[in-house]
Design a protein around this motif. Structure first.
Motif, short mmCIF file in Angstrom:
data_model
loop_
_atom_site.label_atom_id
_atom_site.label_comp_id
_atom_site.label_asym_id
_atom_site.label_seq_id
_atom_site.Cartn_x
_atom_site.Cartn_y
_atom_site.Cartn_z
N GLU A 240 0.82 -1.21 0.00
CA GLU A 240 0.00 0.00 0.00
C GLU A 240 0.85 1.27 0.00
OE1 GLU A 240 -3.31 0.28 -0.28
OE2 GLU A 240 -3.35 -1.88 -0.58
N GLN A 241 2.05 1.19 0.56
CA GLN A 241 2.93 2.36 0.58
C GLN A 241 3.78 2.46 -0.68
OE1 GLN A 241 1.38 3.98 3.03
NE2 GLN A 241 3.27 4.58 4.04
N ALA A 242 3.89 1.35 -1.42
CA ALA A 242 4.75 1.34 -2.61
C ALA A 242 4.12 2.14 -3.73
CB ALA A 242 4.99 -0.10 -3.06
N GLN A 243 4.94 2.89 -4.44
CA GLN A 243 4.46 3.70 -5.54
C GLN A 243 5.56 3.93 -6.56
OE1 GLN A 243 5.02 8.20 -3.84
NE2 GLN A 243 3.16 7.14 -3.20
N ARG A 244 5.14 4.18 -7.78
CA ARG A 244 6.07 4.55 -8.85
C ARG A 244 5.95 6.06 -9.06
NH1 ARG A 244 7.93 2.72 -13.97
NH2 ARG A 244 9.15 4.43 -14.83
N ARG A 245 7.06 6.74 -8.86
CA ARG A 245 7.05 8.19 -9.00
C ARG A 245 7.51 8.58 -10.39
NH1 ARG A 245 9.53 10.35 -3.17
NH2 ARG A 245 7.86 9.46 -1.87
N VAL A 246 6.57 9.08 -11.18
CA VAL A 246 6.88 9.52 -12.55
C VAL A 246 7.33 10.97 -12.49
CG1 VAL A 246 5.98 9.84 -14.87
CG2 VAL A 246 5.16 7.94 -13.47
N PRO A 247 8.59 11.26 -12.83
CA PRO A 247 9.10 12.65 -12.70
C PRO A 247 8.46 13.58 -13.72
CG PRO A 247 10.72 11.26 -13.79
CD PRO A 247 9.62 10.34 -13.36
N VAL A 248 8.20 14.81 -13.30
CA VAL A 248 7.64 15.85 -14.17
C VAL A 248 8.48 17.10 -13.99
CG1 VAL A 248 5.64 17.26 -14.73
CG2 VAL A 248 5.32 14.89 -13.99
N GLN A 249 8.95 17.64 -15.08
CA GLN A 249 9.78 18.85 -15.06
C GLN A 249 8.99 20.00 -15.68
OE1 GLN A 249 13.09 18.93 -13.89
NE2 GLN A 249 12.97 21.16 -14.07
N TYR A 250 9.00 21.14 -15.00
CA TYR A 250 8.30 22.32 -15.52
C TYR A 250 9.33 23.32 -16.03
CZ TYR A 250 4.04 20.55 -13.41
OH TYR A 250 2.97 19.77 -13.10
N ALA A 251 9.10 23.77 -17.27
CA ALA A 251 10.03 24.70 -17.90
C ALA A 251 9.93 26.07 -17.23
CB ALA A 251 9.72 24.83 -19.39
N LYS A 252 11.05 26.79 -17.25
CA LYS A 252 11.10 28.11 -16.65
C LYS A 252 10.56 29.14 -17.63
CE LYS A 252 14.23 31.15 -14.09
NZ LYS A 252 15.63 31.34 -13.63
N ARG A 253 9.60 29.94 -17.14
CA ARG A 253 9.01 30.97 -18.00
C ARG A 253 9.19 32.34 -17.35
NH1 ARG A 253 2.97 29.14 -18.31
NH2 ARG A 253 3.43 28.83 -16.08
N VAL A 254 9.41 33.35 -18.19
CA VAL A 254 9.59 34.72 -17.71
C VAL A 254 8.41 35.55 -18.21
CG1 VAL A 254 11.04 36.77 -17.73
CG2 VAL A 254 12.10 34.50 -17.74
N GLY A 256 6.99 39.28 -17.73
CA GLY A 256 7.32 40.59 -17.19
C GLY A 256 8.68 40.53 -16.50
N ARG A 257 8.70 40.90 -15.27
CA ARG A 257 9.95 40.86 -14.50
C ARG A 257 10.03 39.64 -13.57
NH1 ARG A 257 10.85 47.13 -12.48
NH2 ARG A 257 10.95 48.09 -14.56
N LYS A 258 9.03 38.77 -13.65
CA LYS A 258 9.01 37.61 -12.77
C LYS A 258 9.20 36.33 -13.58
CE LYS A 258 6.01 39.65 -9.23
NZ LYS A 258 4.75 39.49 -8.45
N SER A 259 9.85 35.36 -12.97
CA SER A 259 10.06 34.06 -13.60
C SER A 259 9.22 33.01 -12.87
CB SER A 259 11.54 33.67 -13.54
OG SER A 259 11.98 33.56 -12.20
N TYR A 260 8.63 32.12 -13.65
CA TYR A 260 7.78 31.07 -13.10
C TYR A 260 8.29 29.72 -13.59
CZ TYR A 260 4.58 35.00 -12.32
OH TYR A 260 4.04 36.19 -11.92
N GLY A 261 8.00 28.68 -12.79
CA GLY A 261 8.38 27.33 -13.20
C GLY A 261 9.81 27.00 -12.85
N GLY A 262 10.36 26.10 -13.64
CA GLY A 262 11.72 25.66 -13.40
C GLY A 262 11.82 24.67 -12.24
N THR A 263 10.69 24.11 -11.81
CA THR A 263 10.69 23.18 -10.68
C THR A 263 10.49 21.75 -11.19
OG1 THR A 263 8.30 23.47 -10.38
CG2 THR A 263 9.77 24.92 -9.12
N ALA A 264 10.79 20.81 -10.33
CA ALA A 264 10.61 19.38 -10.64
C ALA A 264 9.72 18.75 -9.58
CB ALA A 264 11.96 18.68 -10.68
N THR A 265 8.79 17.93 -10.01
CA THR A 265 7.91 17.20 -9.11
C THR A 265 7.69 15.80 -9.69
OG1 THR A 265 5.78 17.25 -7.99
CG2 THR A 265 5.83 18.08 -10.23
#
Length: 435
Positions: A240-254, A256-265
């Motif tokens: 029940e605790q076992a799981q397959r973690r499928v990695p997801v990468q989010y591209a970095k976006r700019v 205006g003057r702020k950047s979003y993304g660039g994280t991994a989950t």
């Protein structure tokens, strides 16, 4: 462990939730021992004491009601009508566009689906309550009891209506208490009531193992079952605790003057993605032929074959059908509850991607491939957990009703409840740190 309990009771909020949950559990257990009007309680007790087991046609309902079904009490149906209604609504969401649209509306749509579930629960409670009263009156509830036909001495329409209304009201009350536990208590209320119902039958079942044992006064069988139970609990916890973690990468976006993304989950895909639902499905489907045969001509060849092969839990045909249905419903339930295309679209819209996999259709195909490979061991695990204790007791010559389904439900609900308590303790620790 003692320190963890101390931390729970030191927190006023958690202490209040825990005491509220325990209070409703006590009321639920008291209601499971209050007989409904129109039933001869003395004859019921005579038949319950003489019954060799609680399996057969109504075994699943009796298991989920904590033994209240055979006692014909106010909470005889337990929470099973609500479980059935929830599963039916979940299945209808796939085929009815209106329900699918409500599901996507968020909290308001989910509230509407919950309301439909309540209505369907009451309707199923009326149907199942009528079947219970008819079965008790005909004597089929305890086929080997001499006073089974005298359990309901009055066969008037008014008495029948009062009995069905009482059982239906008991089911509605159980559903209400489950929702109260979810809102104001600890854990999922419906799962908690199922947990309490099943756990309440374990001491009696274990003592029955001791009484039926023939070596060393039955203590050898008693401790052997406990040892096997610990092994199964460890297996259930591991899977029940076992799981397959499928990695997801989010591209970095700019922007205006702020950047979003660039994280991994990651996307957590459990080995047992379907939970205990396939086992419930398989049990329910196998009860249908037995139900039809019970109300048909008992001398008919097909009815005799069903009675001999699809009623006893230790028959090879029953074991094979139970296992195959569990595997089938595991794939079926995962297919309707996890939509790889929808998940892939959500990842693409959020600017994410799985490393090495193109966004869009290839991502959906990859998720479907991973999910199918995970479902195979998960479905086989469910089938083995559900059947191994039953087959073991049958080979031992015992009619005990300790089942793998009971262990699976108890451990799964226990794990989820502990996780919720830990999360609330950690949340309050952070709040204290911020103060």
């Amino acid at each position: 462990m003692l320190s963890a309990f101390a931390r729970v009771f030191k927190s006023p909020d958690l202490r209040k939730k825990l005491l509220f949950t325990l209070g409703l559990i006590i009321i639920y257990r008291l209601g499971s021992h209050v007989p409904i009007p129109g039933v001869n309680y003395q004859n019921v007790q005579t038949c319950v004491d003489a019954a060799s087991d609680s399996g057969g046609l109504l075994g699943l309902v009796n298991l989920f009601s904590g033994g209240a079904l055979l006692q014909i009490t106010v909470f005889a149906l337990g929470i099973l009508p609500y479980i059935t209604a929830s599963i039916i609504l979940q299945l209808l969401t796939v085929v009815i566009p209106r329900l699918d649209a409500l599901k996507k509306e968020g909290a308001s749509g989910q509230a509407k689906i919950t309301q439909y579930t309540r209505y369907l629960t009451v309707a199923l409670a009326v149907l199942q309550g009528t079947g219970l009263v008819a079965t008790a009156r005909s004597g089929s509830l305890f086929p080997n009891c001499s006073v089974a036909s005298e359990i309901v001495p009055n066969d008037s329409i008014l008495t029948t209506a009062v009995m069905v209304l009482t059982v239906t009201a008991g089911t509605a009350c159980v559903m209400w208490m489950g929702e109260l536990i979810t809102d104001r208590g600890i854990g999922n209320g419906m799962s908690m009531l199922i947990f309490i119902s099943i756990a309440s039958t374990l001491p009696g079942a274990l003592w029955a193992v001791k009484q039926e044992g023939k070596i060393a006064g039955g203590w050898l069988a008693f401790f052997s079952v406990i040892l096997i139970g610990f092994v199964m609990v460890a297996l259930v916890v591991f899977v029940e605790q076992a799981q397959r973690r499928v990695p997801v990468q989010y591209a970095k976006r700019v922007i205006g003057r702020k950047s979003y993304g660039g994280t991994a989950t990651y996307i957590p895909l459990k080995i047992n993605q379907a939970g205990v639902v396939p086992v419930i499905f398989a049990s329910s489907i196998l009860y249908v032929p037995a139900l039809i045969a019970q109300f048909a001509d008992p001398t008919a060849p097909w009815a005799v074959w069903i009675t001999q092969n699809l009623v006893k839990g230790d028959h090879p045909y029953y074991v094979a059908a139970y296992f195959l249905l569990t595997v089938f419903f595991a794939f079926f339930y995962v297919a309707i509850t996890f939509n790889p295309d929808e998940v892939a679209d959500n990842i693409k819209q959020a600017g994410g991607f799985i490393p090495g996999i193109r966004a869009g259709r290839p991502t959906a195909d990859y998720l479907r491939y991973v999910l199918n490979r995970l479902t195979w061991p998960g479905s086989l695990y469910l089938g083995l957990i559900a059947l191994v204790p039953t087959v073991a007791f049958a080979s031992y010559g015992s009619s005990n009703q300790l089942t793998g389904t009971s262990i699976l439900i108890i451990v799964s609900v226990g794990l989820e409840t502990v996780k919720q308590i830990n999360s609330q303790i950690e949340q309050q620790s952070y709040e204290g740190f911020l103060r």
